[in-house]
Design a protein around this motif. Structure first.
Motif, mmCIF file in Angstrom:
data_model
loop_
_atom_site.group_PDB
_atom_site.id
_atom_site.type_symbol
_atom_site.label_atom_id
_atom_site.label_comp_id
_atom_site.label_asym_id
_atom_site.label_seq_id
_atom_site.Cartn_x
_atom_site.Cartn_y
_atom_site.Cartn_z
ATOM 1 N N PRO A 77 0.745 -1.152 0.011
ATOM 2 C CA PRO A 77 -0.014 0.019 -0.062
ATOM 3 C C PRO A 77 0.885 1.123 0.103
ATOM 4 N N ILE A 78 0.379 2.232 -0.468
ATOM 5 C CA ILE A 78 1.280 3.403 -0.907
ATOM 6 C C ILE A 78 0.479 4.633 -0.391
ATOM 7 N N GLN A 113 -2.820 7.995 11.542
ATOM 8 C CA GLN A 113 -4.366 7.212 11.161
ATOM 9 C C GLN A 113 -4.359 6.779 9.884
ATOM 10 N N THR A 114 -3.839 7.609 8.968
ATOM 11 C CA THR A 114 -3.629 7.272 7.542
ATOM 12 C C THR A 114 -2.873 5.897 7.468
ATOM 13 N N ILE A 115 -1.675 5.944 8.134
ATOM 14 C CA ILE A 115 -0.762 4.742 8.002
ATOM 15 C C ILE A 115 -1.505 3.543 8.379
ATOM 16 N N GLN A 116 -2.292 3.589 9.600
ATOM 17 C CA GLN A 116 -2.915 2.467 10.287
ATOM 18 C C GLN A 116 -4.320 2.189 9.278
ATOM 19 N N LEU A 117 -4.835 2.972 8.810
ATOM 20 C CA LEU A 117 -5.844 2.621 7.987
ATOM 21 C C LEU A 117 -5.545 1.899 6.809
ATOM 22 N N SER A 118 -4.366 2.207 6.048
ATOM 23 C CA SER A 118 -3.779 1.583 4.974
ATOM 24 C C SER A 118 -3.299 0.355 5.226
ATOM 25 N N LEU A 119 -2.515 0.137 6.440
ATOM 26 C CA LEU A 119 -2.217 -1.497 6.985
ATOM 27 C C LEU A 119 -3.268 -2.151 7.011
ATOM 28 N N LYS A 124 -6.834 -6.644 5.168
ATOM 29 C CA LYS A 124 -8.030 -7.302 4.596
ATOM 30 C C LYS A 124 -8.446 -7.622 3.165
ATOM 31 N N ILE A 125 -7.573 -6.970 2.510
ATOM 32 C CA ILE A 125 -7.519 -7.108 0.790
ATOM 33 C C ILE A 125 -6.733 -8.375 0.767
ATOM 34 N N LYS A 126 -5.506 -8.487 1.107
ATOM 35 C CA LYS A 126 -4.797 -9.804 1.195
ATOM 36 C C LYS A 126 -5.402 -10.981 1.535
ATOM 37 N N HIS A 127 -6.306 -10.727 2.575
ATOM 38 C CA HIS A 127 -7.027 -11.975 3.151
ATOM 39 C C HIS A 127 -8.071 -12.180 2.173
#
Length: 193
Positions: A77-78, A113-119, A124-127
């Motif tokens: 993610p970027i 917050q942006t970093i946490q939401l991105s991670l 979730k996407i990987k799962h």
């Protein structure tokens, strides 16, 4: 989240230093950093970070172009940092992407917050992708079993239930999965045609 490996690609050395310091104080690991977009892409492919924070205005390869490549290759993610005069950059509804834009001036809380939401989103996407692969694999196996069942029904004049029970019995007797057994039956049938 804490301990996540972050790659920084920021054009301004003082901003790079401040963000690196802030992230390490928050428990993240800055695995590598650069001030050039072309160099960033090469190094990202090497270090495989969990997240990338890039400046939109990188020399060489812009942060936006870097983000497009990173997203296309599904590297990580970027988050692309933009200046306030690029306000509408993230509102391109004609070409939606998974790239996250964060507008300057940055706040510590906003960045965190942006970093946490991105991670979290990436996790979730990987799962979900793993679940999709698993379901596709199960569907392919199911198709094989159905084909093999049809072959057994025609060859042995069996009902669908009888053919399935025969497959199950042969699977248990040989210690072979239903899918492998089905492949063998299909291959054998193709060779005798």
């Amino acid at each position: 989240m804490i301990g996540s490996r972050i790659f920084l690609a920021l054009a301004q050395p003082d901003e790079l230093k401040k963000i690196r310091w802030f992230l390490t104080r928050q428990g993240f690991t800055v695995v590598d950093e650069t001030q050039d977009g072309t160099n960033a892409l090469r190094r990202i492919r090497t270090v495989h970070p969990d997240l990338i924070v890039a400046d939109a205005e990188l020399p060489g390869l812009s942060g936006v172009k870097l983000a497009e490549i990173v997203e296309e290759e599904d590297l990580a993610p970027i988050i692309v940092l933009t200046s306030s005069d690029q306000g509408g950059l993230w509102l391109d509804f004609e070409h939606p992407t998974g790239i996250i834009f964060l507008q300057r001036p940055l706040t510590k809380q906003g960045l965190l917050q942006t970093i946490q939401l991105s991670l979290i989103s990436d996790y979730k996407i990987k799962h979900l992708k793993q679940d999709i692969k698993k379901l596709q694999h199960q569907l392919e196996e199911r198709k094989l079993v159905e084909r093999a069942k049809g072959i057994l029904m025609r060859q042995n004049n069996l009902t669908e239930n009888e053919a399935y029970r025969l497959l199950q019995k042969q699977s248990m007797n040989t210690g072979t999965s239903l899918a492998e057994l089905a492949k063998a039956i299909i291959l054998s049938h193709q060779l005798t045609e």
